[in-house]
Design a protein around this motif. Sequence first.
Motif, PDB file in Angstrom:
ATOM      1  N   VAL A  23       0.837  -1.207   0.000  1.00 29.01           N
ATOM      2  CA  VAL A  23       0.000   0.000   0.000  1.00 29.01           C
ATOM      3  C   VAL A  23       0.871   1.255   0.000  1.00 29.01           C
ATOM      4  CG1 VAL A  23      -1.632   1.354   1.366  1.00 29.01           C
ATOM      5  CG2 VAL A  23      -1.987  -1.092   1.089  1.00 29.01           C
ATOM      6  N   ARG A  24       1.926   1.265   0.813  1.00 27.06           N
ATOM      7  CA  ARG A  24       2.812   2.439   0.878  1.00 27.06           C
ATOM      8  C   ARG A  24       3.479   2.695  -0.474  1.00 27.06           C
ATOM      9  NH1 ARG A  24       4.815   3.603   6.225  1.00 27.06           N
ATOM     10  NH2 ARG A  24       3.033   3.414   7.652  1.00 27.06           N
ATOM     11  N   MET A  25       3.935   1.615  -1.130  1.00 28.14           N
ATOM     12  CA  MET A  25       4.612   1.782  -2.408  1.00 28.14           C
ATOM     13  C   MET A  25       3.642   2.193  -3.505  1.00 28.14           C
ATOM     14  SD  MET A  25       7.466  -1.259  -2.465  1.00 28.14           S
ATOM     15  CE  MET A  25       8.113  -0.645  -4.024  1.00 28.14           C
ATOM     16  N   GLN A  26       2.412   1.700  -3.452  1.00 29.68           N
ATOM     17  CA  GLN A  26       1.408   2.128  -4.415  1.00 29.68           C
ATOM     18  C   GLN A  26       1.082   3.609  -4.235  1.00 29.68           C
ATOM     19  OE1 GLN A  26      -1.789  -0.661  -3.663  1.00 29.68           O
ATOM     20  NE2 GLN A  26      -1.237  -1.905  -5.415  1.00 29.68           N
ATOM     21  N   ALA A  27       0.990   4.042  -2.979  1.00 34.63           N
ATOM     22  CA  ALA A  27       0.659   5.439  -2.688  1.00 34.63           C
ATOM     23  C   ALA A  27       1.809   6.376  -3.036  1.00 34.63           C
ATOM     24  CB  ALA A  27       0.290   5.594  -1.211  1.00 34.63           C
ATOM     25  N   ASP A  28       3.035   5.865  -3.092  1.00 35.13           N
ATOM     26  CA  ASP A  28       4.199   6.695  -3.415  1.00 35.13           C
ATOM     27  C   ASP A  28       4.092   7.346  -4.786  1.00 35.13           C
ATOM     28  OD1 ASP A  28       5.649   6.683  -1.138  1.00 35.13           O
ATOM     29  OD2 ASP A  28       7.309   5.469  -1.882  1.00 35.13           O
ATOM     30  N   GLY A  29       3.323   6.739  -5.665  1.00 32.78           N
ATOM     31  CA  GLY A  29       3.162   7.301  -7.011  1.00 32.78           C
ATOM     32  C   GLY A  29       2.583   8.696  -6.987  1.00 32.78           C
ATOM     33  N   ARG A  30       1.788   9.005  -5.958  1.00 35.33           N
ATOM     34  CA  ARG A  30       1.226  10.354  -5.849  1.00 35.33           C
ATOM     35  C   ARG A  30       2.317  11.380  -5.577  1.00 35.33           C
ATOM     36  NH1 ARG A  30      -3.544  10.711  -1.750  1.00 35.33           N
ATOM     37  NH2 ARG A  30      -1.903  10.055  -0.334  1.00 35.33           N
ATOM     38  N   LEU A  31       3.354  10.985  -4.825  1.00 32.64           N
ATOM     39  CA  LEU A  31       4.473  11.894  -4.559  1.00 32.64           C
ATOM     40  C   LEU A  31       5.259  12.159  -5.840  1.00 32.64           C
ATOM     41  CD1 LEU A  31       5.784  10.351  -1.202  1.00 32.64           C
ATOM     42  CD2 LEU A  31       4.242  12.296  -1.503  1.00 32.64           C
ATOM     43  N   ILE A  32       5.417  11.107  -6.644  1.00 35.60           N
ATOM     44  CA  ILE A  32       6.137  11.259  -7.916  1.00 35.60           C
ATOM     45  C   ILE A  32       5.394  12.221  -8.829  1.00 35.60           C
ATOM     46  CG2 ILE A  32       6.943  10.036  -9.976  1.00 35.60           C
ATOM     47  CD1 ILE A  32       7.300   7.551  -8.239  1.00 35.60           C
TER      48      ILE A  32
END
Length: 310
Positions: free
Chosen positions: A141-150
């Motif tokens: 979940v954390r890695m999937q959500a990281d895309g928003r930061l990118i």
Amino acid sequence: MKANVHGHKETRTRTGIKVLLTSLSAMVAETSTFPIDLTKTRLQLHGESQPLSSSMRRPTKSFRVAAGIVRDQGVSGLYKGLSSAIIRHLFYTPIRIVGYENLRNLVSADGSLSLSSKALVGGISGAIAQFVASPADLVKVRMQADGRLINKGLQPRYKGPFDAFNKIVAMEGLGGLWKGVLPNVQRAFLVNMGELACYDHAKRFVINNQISDDNIYTHILASIMSGLSATMLSCPADVVKTRMMNQAASMEGNVMYKSSYDCLVKTVKIEGLTALWKGFFPTWARLGPWQFFFWVSYEKFRQISGLSSF
């Protein structure tokens, strides 16, 4: 005595084969449907704790979210977090599938349980499996959500699944790997209560009533029915689980949600009741194909290995 020893060895061998086959089938299903799961997670986090009047709360569509990911990160962006998802399924899927089958056969040798009994057995198997696999689910979940930061031009929090494990333990302690475990287990209980029980019951219903033989058509029909029931039951818990697991403590140690109940109340209060079913269609769109790929491949692998049908 020798017969008993031989019987125990044979049982362990069959169980080991089932664990291997469930892992392989889960990898096939997860890889095939992961982009839908990523889209669902982004939808559930969209407009998180933003007032209804905020521009950030404007409704968005699954296709728009997926298209935005491809535009900003390329096609590979749709598979952000796949490695951690596969690691999760190496624990989660064998425990819940093999556990359900063993518990079902323990209670009734011919598997002729009532739907409610199958639901209970499925829920228990799923809850145990999810507790064990919760750290890998958190990382996914954390890695999937990281895309928003990118998308915002920021650096992602984690370089990969093992980097995520190390940073979470270092910053949040070992217990941080089980953040959101309660809604996680609750969701797993509901998902497997609907998914395993419904698939098992629907498959036997179709075969026993001679609607179809034990073949791919029966598997497709059973997977559609189980996917729909699992989604209806689990979507609210899935939204709470995703938000609880995505939040990381600030430098001061503050968090947005104090508990699963707090997350539930704040989500409904700020975003409305319908927010609990955010990502319903991508969730269903994923559960249906996931179960199709999983059950078709698993049943086929069992047949090739000389095992009886599930």
